[in-house]
Enzyme design. Structure first.
Site, mmCIF file in Angstrom:
data_model
loop_
_atom_site.group_PDB
_atom_site.id
_atom_site.type_symbol
_atom_site.label_atom_id
_atom_site.label_comp_id
_atom_site.label_asym_id
_atom_site.label_seq_id
_atom_site.Cartn_x
_atom_site.Cartn_y
_atom_site.Cartn_z
ATOM 1 C CG HIS A 119 -1.989 -1.082 1.118
ATOM 2 N ND1 HIS A 119 -2.793 -1.459 2.169
ATOM 3 C CD2 HIS A 119 -2.321 -1.902 0.110
ATOM 4 C CE1 HIS A 119 -3.586 -2.450 1.808
ATOM 5 N NE2 HIS A 119 -3.318 -2.750 0.555
ATOM 6 N N GLY A 187 -1.778 -9.524 12.483
ATOM 7 C CA GLY A 187 -2.353 -8.206 12.767
ATOM 8 C C GLY A 187 -3.095 -7.563 11.616
ATOM 9 C CB THR A 188 -4.182 -8.031 8.425
ATOM 10 O OG1 THR A 188 -5.040 -7.385 7.475
ATOM 11 C CG2 THR A 188 -4.066 -9.510 8.087
HETATM 12 N N1 APR Z 1 -1.432 -7.829 17.961
HETATM 13 C C1 APR Z 1 -2.011 -8.541 16.946
HETATM 14 N N2 APR Z 1 -3.116 -8.121 16.262
HETATM 15 C C2 APR Z 1 -3.644 -6.939 16.634
HETATM 16 C C3 APR Z 1 -3.104 -6.139 17.670
HETATM 17 C C4 APR Z 1 -1.949 -6.632 18.347
HETATM 18 N N3 APR Z 1 -1.372 -5.943 19.355
HETATM 19 N N4 APR Z 1 -3.880 -5.014 17.797
HETATM 20 C C5 APR Z 1 -4.847 -5.098 16.857
HETATM 21 N N5 APR Z 1 -4.719 -6.251 16.164
HETATM 22 C C6 APR Z 1 -5.518 -6.718 15.022
HETATM 23 C C7 APR Z 1 -6.991 -6.387 15.082
HETATM 24 O O1 APR Z 1 -7.705 -7.417 15.767
HETATM 25 C C8 APR Z 1 -7.366 -6.355 13.579
HETATM 26 O O2 APR Z 1 -7.703 -7.655 13.127
HETATM 27 O O3 APR Z 1 -5.025 -6.033 13.897
HETATM 28 C C9 APR Z 1 -6.059 -5.917 12.916
HETATM 29 C C10 APR Z 1 -6.105 -4.479 12.409
HETATM 30 O O4 APR Z 1 -7.083 -4.435 11.374
HETATM 31 P P1 APR Z 1 -7.299 -3.073 10.553
HETATM 32 O O5 APR Z 1 -7.345 -1.928 11.513
HETATM 33 O O6 APR Z 1 -8.440 -3.336 9.626
HETATM 34 O O7 APR Z 1 -5.939 -2.895 9.734
HETATM 35 P P2 APR Z 1 -5.496 -3.672 8.415
HETATM 36 O O8 APR Z 1 -6.021 -5.074 8.411
HETATM 37 O O9 APR Z 1 -4.017 -3.500 8.303
HETATM 38 O O10 APR Z 1 -6.218 -2.816 7.249
HETATM 39 C C11 APR Z 1 -5.884 -3.164 5.915
HETATM 40 O O11 APR Z 1 -7.140 -1.226 5.158
HETATM 41 O O12 APR Z 1 -7.634 0.966 5.632
HETATM 42 C C12 APR Z 1 -6.915 0.137 4.778
HETATM 43 O O13 APR Z 1 -4.937 0.601 3.622
HETATM 44 C C13 APR Z 1 -5.446 0.420 4.912
HETATM 45 O O14 APR Z 1 -3.596 -1.132 4.974
HETATM 46 C C14 APR Z 1 -4.877 -0.857 5.520
HETATM 47 C C15 APR Z 1 -5.888 -1.910 5.087
#
Ligand code: APR
Length: 245
Positions: A119, A187-188
């Site tokens: 990204h 963590g996604t």
């Molecule tokens: N350890 C492990 N997992 C964690 C932690 C932690 N300390 N804290 C939060 N999480 C998890 C949450 O449970 C969630 O599943 O990390 C994930 C974060 O999800 P999002 O906030 O949706 O982020 P992400 O998955 O990276 O989003 C993908 O969406 O907005 C767009 O471009 C942006 O790259 C991003 C994409």
């Protein structure tokens, strides 16, 4: 949980081609807000207002204000034990690829080398007229819209909603995933494609999928092993490096 961590650690030890996909959750413990959690960025700001080509065309100054705010916020944070453990895991391994959805640059700062930034990167600007790209490290305090050498307004070098991902990055990630024998998803929320399709493609190609997350996600049922907990605690354990290494 201890048995599951021991099993994941054994799989890591035996794997020949490891691919890792990280999301905002791996940087949460560094203090970088996630997008969709309770404190998530999208709870306070509307992505369609700030992270789309239309928003930039309509109001480039507001969009740059938002990205400079995020640059200043990320600059105050540091990679954590999970980022560092993945950098250690890569050392001395031929078959390793780290694919990240994050734009905070923390994987490189932790020492990871084979990183695919699906990204883009928060600290890079790009000119869509002439293709010039440049680092913005060190100029994040400025309040003007950056301009390329030819004077065009530059944009953040990130992928916005509604935009295609950089083809070379996606091809490299896809190839890695479908040739991996172990795929770690850390963590996604797996809400955003095509990144979220990578673990499924890996699984269909015979790879084992391990999920590290503090909460359930759409991948939880697909994963061969689910480690429910914080990345900064779990990743050093399964990457077989001591914490803080
Ligand atoms: N350890 C492990 N997992 C964690 C932690 C932690 N300390 N804290 C939060 N999480 C998890 C949450 O449970 C969630 O599943 O990390 C994930 C974060 O999800 P999002 O906030 O949706 O982020 P992400 O998955 O990276 O989003 C993908 O969406 O907005 C767009 O471009 C942006 O790259 C991003 C994409």
């Amino acid at each position: 949980m201890k048995q599951r961590i021991a099993l994941a650690s054994e799989w890591v030890g035996r794997a020949r081609r490891i691919v890792v996909l990280t999301g905002a959750g791996i940087s949460a413990e560094s203090g970088v807000p996630t997008f969709r959690g309770d404190e998530g960025l999208w709870k306070r700001h509307r992505p369609e207002k700030l992270a789309t080509p239309e928003a930039f065309r309509r109001n480039p100054r507001l969009v740059w204000e938002w990205y400079r705010y995020r640059q200043a916020l990320v600059e105050k944070t540091r990679p954590n034990d999970a980022h560092r453990a993945l950098a250690r895991l890569e050392e001395g391994r031929e078959g390793f690829l780290l694919v990240t959805q994050n734009i905070d640059g923390h994987h490189e700062r932790a020492g990871s080398r084979k990183v695919v930034e699906l990204h883009g990167n928060l600290f890079r600007a790009r000119c869509d007229e002439c293709g010039e790209r440049r680092s913005m490290r060190g100029e994040t305090a400025s309040t003007t819209i950056p301009r390329c050498a030819r004077g065009h307004e530059m944009r953040p070098d990130v992928v916005w909603f509604g935009e295609a991902l950089p083809v070379p990055a996606l091809e490299e990630a896809w190839k890695g995933a479908t040739q991996s024998d172990l795929f770690l998803v850390i963590g996604t929320s797996a809400q955003v494609h095509p990144a979220a399709s990578l673990p499924l493609a890996a699984k269909e190609s015979g790879s084992r999928v391990v999920e590290v997350n503090t909460a359930e996600t759409v991948l939880t049922d697909v994963a061969d092993l689910v480690l429910r907990g914080r990345a900064a605690k779990i990743v050093p354990l399964i990457a077989r490096v001591e914490k803080g290494a």
